[in-house]
Write a protein that holds these residues in place. Structure first.
Motif, short mmCIF file in Angstrom:
data_model
loop_
_atom_site.label_atom_id
_atom_site.label_comp_id
_atom_site.label_asym_id
_atom_site.label_seq_id
_atom_site.Cartn_x
_atom_site.Cartn_y
_atom_site.Cartn_z
N GLY A 34 0.80 -0.96 -0.03
CA GLY A 34 0.13 -0.01 0.16
C GLY A 34 0.97 1.35 -0.06
N TRP A 35 2.02 1.40 0.89
CA TRP A 35 2.70 2.47 0.71
C TRP A 35 3.34 2.94 -0.63
N ARG A 37 2.29 1.75 -3.42
CA ARG A 37 1.16 2.22 -4.49
C ARG A 37 0.88 3.70 -4.07
N ARG A 38 0.69 4.19 -2.82
CA ARG A 38 0.41 5.68 -2.67
C ARG A 38 1.45 6.55 -3.31
N ALA A 42 0.65 8.95 -6.37
CA ALA A 42 0.68 10.27 -5.80
C ALA A 42 0.78 11.38 -7.08
#
Length: 109
Positions: A34-35, A37-38, A42
């Motif tokens: 998840g980190w 992907r963010r 972004a």
């Protein structure tokens, strides 16, 4: 020996961007981790693209000069102002008689 090293350099210049783009695609599509992907999804303040897309564009521009022209044109378009007199759709309107003002956001592209 020189020919072998030049082949190795060319293989790295072709394979590394391909592998990075493939990894970015897999991370953005699956959402794991998840980190990451963010970070990749972004938006950057300058281009409005994701960080991963900006990196992929720069690697593409390194190998293809036409992509560099496209990136510079995109930046130039962001700087130019759209006026209603130029045929752009109106984003703002002020009606002094009614005492109202209308401000529309730029459509996301």
């Amino acid at each position: 020996m020189v020919m072998m090293s030049s082949l190795l350099v060319m293989a790295v210049l072709v394979m590394v961007p391909f592998l990075l783009a493939s990894a970015r695609y897999a991370v953005v599509r699956t959402g794991r981790p998840g980190w990451l992907r963010r970070v990749l999804a972004a938006r950057t303040p300058r281009h409005g693209l994701g960080v991963g897309a900006s990196v992929a564009d720069e690697l593409h521009a390194f190998l293809n000069s036409a992509k560099r022209v496209e990136i510079e044109h995109r930046v130039e378009e962001q700087v130019l102002k759209d006026d209603a007199l130029d045929g752009a759709p109106p984003r703002m309107g002020v009606d002094l008689d009614a005492g109202t003002a209308v401000v529309r956001r730029k459509p996301e592209s």
